[in-house]
Design a protein around this motif. Structure first.
Motif, PDB file in Angstrom:
ATOM      1  N   ARG A 137      -4.029  -4.557  -6.802  1.00 23.91           N
ATOM      2  CA  ARG A 137      -5.125  -5.387  -7.358  1.00 23.91           C
ATOM      3  C   ARG A 137      -6.365  -5.274  -6.476  1.00 23.91           C
ATOM      4  N   ILE A 138      -6.138  -5.265  -5.162  1.00 21.82           N
ATOM      5  CA  ILE A 138      -7.269  -5.159  -4.231  1.00 21.82           C
ATOM      6  C   ILE A 138      -7.998  -3.831  -4.424  1.00 21.82           C
ATOM      7  N   VAL A 139      -7.237  -2.756  -4.437  1.00 23.54           N
ATOM      8  CA  VAL A 139      -7.876  -1.433  -4.520  1.00 23.54           C
ATOM      9  C   VAL A 139      -8.522  -1.238  -5.895  1.00 23.54           C
ATOM     10  N   ARG A 140      -7.886  -1.780  -6.950  1.00 21.71           N
ATOM     11  CA  ARG A 140      -8.489  -1.676  -8.286  1.00 21.71           C
ATOM     12  C   ARG A 140      -9.838  -2.420  -8.311  1.00 21.71           C
ATOM     13  N   ALA A 141      -9.878  -3.605  -7.695  1.00 19.56           N
ATOM     14  CA  ALA A 141     -11.132  -4.374  -7.669  1.00 19.56           C
ATOM     15  C   ALA A 141     -12.201  -3.591  -6.908  1.00 19.56           C
ATOM     16  N   MET A 142     -11.789  -2.921  -5.856  1.00 14.81           N
ATOM     17  CA  MET A 142     -12.776  -2.175  -5.062  1.00 14.81           C
ATOM     18  C   MET A 142     -13.286  -0.947  -5.800  1.00 14.81           C
ATOM     19  N   THR A 143     -12.371  -0.198  -6.417  1.00 11.65           N
ATOM     20  CA  THR A 143     -12.820   1.032  -7.093  1.00 11.65           C
ATOM     21  C   THR A 143     -13.704   0.683  -8.296  1.00 11.65           C
ATOM     22  N   ALA A 144     -13.474  -0.512  -8.871  1.00 12.69           N
ATOM     23  CA  ALA A 144     -14.333  -0.920  -9.991  1.00 12.69           C
ATOM     24  C   ALA A 144     -15.704  -1.356  -9.485  1.00 12.69           C
ATOM     25  N   ALA A 145     -15.781  -1.769  -8.229  1.00 11.82           N
ATOM     26  CA  ALA A 145     -17.024  -2.364  -7.710  1.00 11.82           C
ATOM     27  C   ALA A 145     -17.973  -1.345  -7.078  1.00 11.82           C
ATOM     28  N   VAL A 146     -17.454  -0.193  -6.648  1.00 12.26           N
ATOM     29  CA  VAL A 146     -18.327   0.761  -5.945  1.00 12.26           C
ATOM     30  C   VAL A 146     -18.160   2.183  -6.492  1.00 12.26           C
ATOM     31  N   ASP A 147     -19.165   3.009  -6.205  1.00  7.93           N
ATOM     32  CA  ASP A 147     -19.096   4.420  -6.604  1.00  7.93           C
ATOM     33  C   ASP A 147     -18.575   5.297  -5.479  1.00  7.93           C
ATOM     34  N   ILE A 148     -18.715   4.856  -4.227  1.00  7.40           N
ATOM     35  CA  ILE A 148     -18.233   5.701  -3.121  1.00  7.40           C
ATOM     36  C   ILE A 148     -16.698   5.732  -3.150  1.00  7.40           C
ATOM     37  N   PRO A 149     -16.097   6.796  -2.588  1.00  4.71           N
ATOM     38  CA  PRO A 149     -14.631   6.862  -2.596  1.00  4.71           C
ATOM     39  C   PRO A 149     -14.005   5.699  -1.824  1.00  4.71           C
ATOM     40  N   VAL A 150     -12.916   5.170  -2.391  1.00 10.70           N
ATOM     41  CA  VAL A 150     -12.120   4.134  -1.722  1.00 10.70           C
ATOM     42  C   VAL A 150     -10.837   4.826  -1.260  1.00 10.70           C
ATOM     43  N   THR A 151     -10.521   4.710   0.011  1.00 12.88           N
ATOM     44  CA  THR A 151      -9.294   5.323   0.526  1.00 12.88           C
ATOM     45  C   THR A 151      -8.417   4.240   1.138  1.00 12.88           C
ATOM     46  N   VAL A 152      -7.157   4.581   1.379  1.00 15.61           N
ATOM     47  CA  VAL A 152      -6.208   3.592   1.903  1.00 15.61           C
ATOM     48  C   VAL A 152      -5.485   4.192   3.099  1.00 15.61           C
ATOM     49  N   LYS A 153      -5.398   3.405   4.171  1.00 14.62           N
ATOM     50  CA  LYS A 153      -4.589   3.865   5.309  1.00 14.62           C
ATOM     51  C   LYS A 153      -3.376   2.950   5.439  1.00 14.62           C
ATOM     52  N   MET A 154      -2.201   3.561   5.325  1.00 20.06           N
ATOM     53  CA  MET A 154      -0.964   2.775   5.297  1.00 20.06           C
ATOM     54  C   MET A 154       0.004   3.250   6.360  1.00 20.06           C
ATOM     55  N   ARG A 155       1.096   2.516   6.484  1.00 14.96           N
ATOM     56  CA  ARG A 155       2.209   2.947   7.333  1.00 14.96           C
ATOM     57  C   ARG A 155       3.347   3.444   6.441  1.00 14.96           C
ATOM     58  N   ALA A 156       4.469   3.816   7.073  1.00 16.67           N
ATOM     59  CA  ALA A 156       5.632   4.274   6.311  1.00 16.67           C
ATOM     60  C   ALA A 156       6.144   3.156   5.406  1.00 16.67           C
ATOM     61  N   GLY A 157       6.054   1.926   5.886  1.00 14.05           N
ATOM     62  CA  GLY A 157       6.535   0.758   5.152  1.00 14.05           C
ATOM     63  C   GLY A 157       6.553  -0.401   6.130  1.00 14.05           C
ATOM     64  N   TRP A 158       7.150  -1.526   5.713  1.00 12.61           N
ATOM     65  CA  TRP A 158       7.162  -2.674   6.621  1.00 12.61           C
ATOM     66  C   TRP A 158       8.226  -2.513   7.711  1.00 12.61           C
ATOM     67  N   ASP A 159       9.451  -2.157   7.281  1.00 11.55           N
ATOM     68  CA  ASP A 159      10.512  -1.930   8.259  1.00 11.55           C
ATOM     69  C   ASP A 159      11.450  -0.847   7.726  1.00 11.55           C
ATOM     70  N   ASP A 160      12.486  -0.538   8.513  1.00 12.41           N
ATOM     71  CA  ASP A 160      13.383   0.554   8.128  1.00 12.41           C
ATOM     72  C   ASP A 160      14.008   0.366   6.754  1.00 12.41           C
ATOM     73  N   GLY A 161      14.211  -0.892   6.382  1.00 13.27           N
ATOM     74  CA  GLY A 161      14.847  -1.176   5.101  1.00 13.27           C
ATOM     75  C   GLY A 161      13.867  -1.122   3.944  1.00 13.27           C
ATOM     76  N   SER A 162      12.604  -0.930   4.209  1.00 12.98           N
ATOM     77  CA  SER A 162      11.622  -0.939   3.103  1.00 12.98           C
ATOM     78  C   SER A 162      10.563   0.149   3.302  1.00 12.98           C
ATOM     79  N   ILE A 163      11.030   1.375   3.445  1.00 11.88           N
ATOM     80  CA  ILE A 163      10.093   2.509   3.560  1.00 11.88           C
ATOM     81  C   ILE A 163       9.580   2.812   2.150  1.00 11.88           C
ATOM     82  N   ASN A 164       8.325   2.478   1.890  1.00 16.26           N
ATOM     83  CA  ASN A 164       7.834   2.630   0.512  1.00 16.26           C
ATOM     84  C   ASN A 164       6.491   3.361   0.411  1.00 16.26           C
ATOM     85  N   ALA A 165       6.128   4.112   1.466  1.00 16.56           N
ATOM     86  CA  ALA A 165       4.824   4.800   1.414  1.00 16.56           C
ATOM     87  C   ALA A 165       4.675   5.693   0.168  1.00 16.56           C
TER      88      ALA A 165
END
Ligand SMILES: Cc1cc2nc3c(=O)[nH]c(=O)nc-3n(C[C@H](O)[C@H](O)[C@H](O)COP(=O)(O)O)c2cc1C
Length: 354
Positions: A128-156
């Motif tokens: 929802r956050i990234v959708r709101a941002m891409t709708a609001a601006v013309d410049i590229p929106v990028t995301v920097k993430m980790r592998a996941g929260w912990d070993d049991g939830s690797i969801n990158a």
């Protein structure tokens, strides 16, 4: 191909990127790195979306950049879609090339506000956050993430696909979980898996501390490589990787050059907010006037603290590095710092290689 990549409408001359680092990748440091060559993109320290939208002076200062750094990406953090979109508009009004979303910070102060890496625990909200941002601006929106929260939830891989679906132009993945913080190793197999899942460029992050590692990792499926701590130890790493990648000799860095880097950094920091003659600085709307400069004493204190922070990385692996680190940490004035640096770097055999 080692040169050139695109993030949305923005072309980069090199696939090596200075990673965002809070407290470290300020405009002075970014300019010095960029001037050495080989670095295709610089990213600011993370900047509070709340602070940007409310126009808080010190927050805006983190986002300022100069023309010499271009292309530049401003990284913002926050957990509220409306505020993140409004902050992205501030970034766009500052004429930055890219706005990046922090989904990697594990620090509780940030994560508890539903921002940073805690967004990876709520991918639908992150979308929802990234959708709101891409709708609001013309410049590229990028995301920097980790592998996941912990070993049991690797969801990158899943989160990257969701980000692509809501219009992100690229994702960067630091292959550790939030729980790991900086322990263990960055999982480059996972980063490559993410790269195989999405059509947008994927940049890998973590543990590239030599030019050889940058080139080798950059030649796999990833579109680019982020370098953080390696650049704090060796700001020439981008220039060296670019040389290596194109088959040229890797330039060596002399002790004198290393010393001059620190002296130049001090000079640039001291001039922050004072010298407006260095070319156009990009500020947020409403900041057309120069900020009132920090009072001389607090500016000096700030510079001393900045040098301590950089010194803790920059001195690692240097001959006599631990004594140098201690001396920098004990210095209480810019004058003392300058003489420590001169003594260590400029006065011994001038052509020694660090
Ligand atoms: C001192 C420091 C500050 C950092 N601050 C940020 C930040 O503000 N935003 C972010 O996305 N990552 C931040 N990181 C993570 C880096 O961007 C990078 O992903 C991580 O350090 C792994 O890469 P490296 O091994 O090349 O350092 C920070 C890392 C360090 C060491």
């Amino acid at each position: 191909m080692d040169r050139f990549m695109r993030i949305g409408s923005v072309s980069l001359d090199h696939r090596y990127v200075l990673a965002p680092m809070a407290g470290m990748t300020d405009t002075a440091f970014r300019r010095l790195v960029k001037a050495r060559g080989g670095c295709g993109l610089v990213v600011t320290e993370m900047v509070s979306s709340e602070g940007l939208v409310r126009g808080i002076d010190r927050t805006l200062e983190y986002a300022e950049y100069t023309e010499a750094e271009r292309p530049v990406s401003i990284q913002i953090f926050g957990g509220d879609p409306g505020k993140m979109a409004a902050a992205a508009q501030v970034v766009e009004a500052m004429q930055a090339d890219i706005v990046d979303v922090n989904m990697g910070c594990p620090v509780p102060k940030i994560a508890k506000h539903n921002a940073g890496c805690s967004l990876m625990r709520e991918p639908a909200h992150a979308a929802r956050i990234v959708r709101a941002m891409t709708a609001a601006v013309d410049i590229p929106v990028t995301v920097k993430m980790r592998a996941g929260w912990d070993d049991g939830s690797i969801n990158a891989p899943t989160v990257a696909r969701m980000m692509e679906d809501v219009g992100a132009a690229a994702v960067a993945v630091h292959g550790r979980t939030a729980r790991q913080s900086y322990s263990g190793e960055s999982d480059w197999d996972l980063i490559r898996t993410v790269a195989g899942e999405v059509a947008i460029p994927v940049l890998g992050s973590g543990d590239c501390v030599t030019p050889g590692q940058m080139v080798e990792r950059g030649r796999t499926q990833v579109a680019g490589v982020l370098v953080g701590r390696g650049a704090l130890r060796n700001p020439w790493i981008f220039q060296q990787a670019a040389a290596l990648a194109s088959g040229r000799a890797v330039p060596e860095v002399s002790l004198v050059e290393r010393g001059r880097f620190l002296l130049e950094y001090i000079d640039l920091l001291l001039r922050e907010g004072l010298d407006e003659s260095r070319g156009f600085r990009h500020r947020a709307p409403g900041m057309a006037q120069a900020r009132p400069p920090r009072p001389a004493r607090s500016r000096e204190r700030w510079v001393v603290n900045k040098l301590r922070a950089l010194g803790s990385w920059y001195t690692k692996g240097l001959h006599g590095g631990s004594q140098l680190r201690t001396a920098i940490n004990r210095a209480e004035s810019v004058e003392a710092l300058r003489s420590i640096i001169s003594l260590h770097f400029l006065e011994p055999a001038g052509d020694a290689v660090a």
